[in-house]
Scaffold this motif. Structure first.
Motif, PDB file in Angstrom:
ATOM      1  N   VAL A  92      56.081 -61.369  62.681  1.00 23.57           N
ATOM      2  CA  VAL A  92      57.219 -60.876  61.891  1.00 23.57           C
ATOM      3  C   VAL A  92      57.337 -59.366  62.084  1.00 23.57           C
ATOM      4  CG1 VAL A  92      58.173 -60.633  59.568  1.00 23.57           C
ATOM      5  CG2 VAL A  92      56.899 -62.693  60.176  1.00 23.57           C
ATOM      6  N   THR A 117      52.464 -62.310  55.849  1.00 24.73           N
ATOM      7  CA  THR A 117      53.455 -61.247  55.943  1.00 24.73           C
ATOM      8  C   THR A 117      53.646 -60.570  54.579  1.00 24.73           C
ATOM      9  OG1 THR A 117      55.624 -60.716  56.847  1.00 24.73           O
ATOM     10  CG2 THR A 117      55.500 -62.713  55.518  1.00 24.73           C
ATOM     11  N   ALA A 225      57.159 -50.130  52.166  1.00 21.03           N
ATOM     12  CA  ALA A 225      57.747 -50.732  50.971  1.00 21.03           C
ATOM     13  C   ALA A 225      58.721 -51.829  51.372  1.00 21.03           C
ATOM     14  CB  ALA A 225      58.472 -49.670  50.154  1.00 21.03           C
TER      15      ALA A 225
HETATM   16  N1  SAH Z   1      54.240 -57.465  60.585  1.00 24.46           N
HETATM   17  C1  SAH Z   1      54.398 -56.880  59.265  1.00 24.46           C
HETATM   18  C2  SAH Z   1      55.669 -56.079  59.151  1.00 24.46           C
HETATM   19  C3  SAH Z   1      55.657 -54.842  60.040  1.00 24.46           C
HETATM   20  S1  SAH Z   1      57.090 -53.868  59.818  1.00 24.46           S
HETATM   21  C4  SAH Z   1      54.374 -58.001  58.225  1.00 24.46           C
HETATM   22  O1  SAH Z   1      54.422 -59.176  58.589  1.00 24.46           O
HETATM   23  O2  SAH Z   1      54.277 -57.703  57.037  1.00 24.46           O
HETATM   24  C5  SAH Z   1      56.513 -52.675  58.656  1.00 24.46           C
HETATM   25  C6  SAH Z   1      57.168 -52.884  57.308  1.00 24.46           C
HETATM   26  O3  SAH Z   1      56.591 -53.988  56.630  1.00 24.46           O
HETATM   27  C7  SAH Z   1      57.004 -51.734  56.347  1.00 24.46           C
HETATM   28  O4  SAH Z   1      57.902 -50.678  56.603  1.00 24.46           O
HETATM   29  C8  SAH Z   1      57.305 -52.416  55.031  1.00 24.46           C
HETATM   30  O5  SAH Z   1      58.691 -52.633  54.886  1.00 24.46           O
HETATM   31  C9  SAH Z   1      56.644 -53.769  55.246  1.00 24.46           C
HETATM   32  N2  SAH Z   1      55.259 -53.790  54.709  1.00 24.46           N
HETATM   33  C10 SAH Z   1      54.145 -54.017  55.402  1.00 24.46           C
HETATM   34  N3  SAH Z   1      53.060 -54.007  54.592  1.00 24.46           N
HETATM   35  C11 SAH Z   1      53.534 -53.766  53.347  1.00 24.46           C
HETATM   36  C12 SAH Z   1      52.919 -53.643  52.063  1.00 24.46           C
HETATM   37  N4  SAH Z   1      51.593 -53.769  51.907  1.00 24.46           N
HETATM   38  N5  SAH Z   1      53.713 -53.403  50.995  1.00 24.46           N
HETATM   39  C13 SAH Z   1      55.054 -53.292  51.135  1.00 24.46           C
HETATM   40  N6  SAH Z   1      55.689 -53.401  52.321  1.00 24.46           N
HETATM   41  C14 SAH Z   1      54.938 -53.635  53.410  1.00 24.46           C
END
Ligand code: SAH
Length: 249
Positions: A92, A117, A225
């Motif tokens: 993702v 995710t 976020a």
């Molecule tokens: N592969 C990751 C997404 C990568 S893109 C997944 O599956 O979660 C990066 C974005 O993911 C960030 O800018 C934010 O929007 C979201 N994200 C990832 N970890 C997060 C967390 N712990 N809390 C909130 N948003 C998060």
């Protein structure tokens, strides 16, 4: 020939990781990791891998995608067991496709280990479902980093029977809220913003759709976020009697 395992590290809390991921992480010679991979997880590794950081944070430039692909390929060709560790789920918004192409091009053996995710991890942490009978029949994971506004069909997104989750949306909040309202969602439609979900410093804030950008600014919300838009957000488990716009810890 070595190999590369492309592994999801989950949203932050170190235990939100599959058994397979944890085994491979501890067997690796080299771990190539991103900014979103939690330090706590890395600190718990029982093997002695070389750690290669390729993320961007604290003013440092990240390695380019081409450089990352080259690091994976070069070490695997030298016979190393490489783990490519990514935040959340590598499938993702993880630029998995480019890394797969690089590995396939060199006939390097690989595996993919999915992770939790951020959309699932944060919702679990705050106690609300992503879909719910009678409330939300669909879930859409959307990157806010589209290059042109017209790449998004806003009228198609402005529905009251589904859950939208915007990744990488903090800097695009004003546009997301105005476009969704223009496309038909109510100004007080429920939104939840979650910063650093599942980490100790997690913050979650409810806001009406129209106030979303102002809420982000007022609370100095920073990446990583997520922005949830949908009725399921009203099912958040409130640990205090917080009102809309108040912080939920
Ligand atoms: N592969 C990751 C997404 C990568 S893109 C997944 O599956 O979660 C990066 C974005 O993911 C960030 O800018 C934010 O929007 C979201 N994200 C990832 N970890 C997060 C967390 N712990 N809390 C909130 N948003 C998060």
């Amino acid at each position: 020939m070595g190999r590369v395992d492309l592994i999801g590290a989950g949203p932050g809390e170190p235990e939100l990781l599959t058994l397979k991921a944890w085994r491979l992480i501890n067997e690796a010679d080299i771990i190539v990791y991103d900014a979103l991979v939690s330090q706590e997880l890395l600190a718990g590794i029982t093997g002695h891998p070389e750690l290669i950081y390729v993320g961007k944070r604290m003013g440092n430039h990240s390695a380019s995608q081409a450089e990352i692909c080259s690091i994976l390929v070069q070490h695997a060709i030298k016979g190393k067991h490489v783990v490519r560790l990514k935040g959340g789920d590598p499938l993702v918004f993880g630029r998995l496709g480019e890394e797969l192409d690089a590995l396939r091009c060199e006939n390097i053996p690989y595996s993919i280990v999915p992770g939790i995710t951020a959309a699932s991890g944060c919702a679990a942490s705050l106690g609300f479902p992503l879909t719910e009978r009678g409330l939300s029949t669909r879930l859409r994971l959307i990157t806010a980093q589209f290059s042109q506004n017209h790449e998004i069909d806003w009228s198609n997104l402005a529905r009251t029977d589904e859950t939208l989750v915007f990744y990488m949306g903090v800097s695009k909040a004003a546009m997301i809220s105005s476009e969704l309202i223009k496309a038909g969602l109510a100004e007080d439609y429920p939104v939840l913003i979650v910063e650093n979900g599942t980490h100790n410093e997690q913050r979650a804030i409810e806001t009406p759709l129209k106030q979303m950008a102002a809420t982000i600014t007022a609370n100095q919300i920073k990446a990583p976020a997520l922005i949830y838009v949908g009725q399921v957000v009203t099912r958040v488990h409130r640990q205090s009697q917080s009102q809309v716009g108040a912080m939920i810890v």
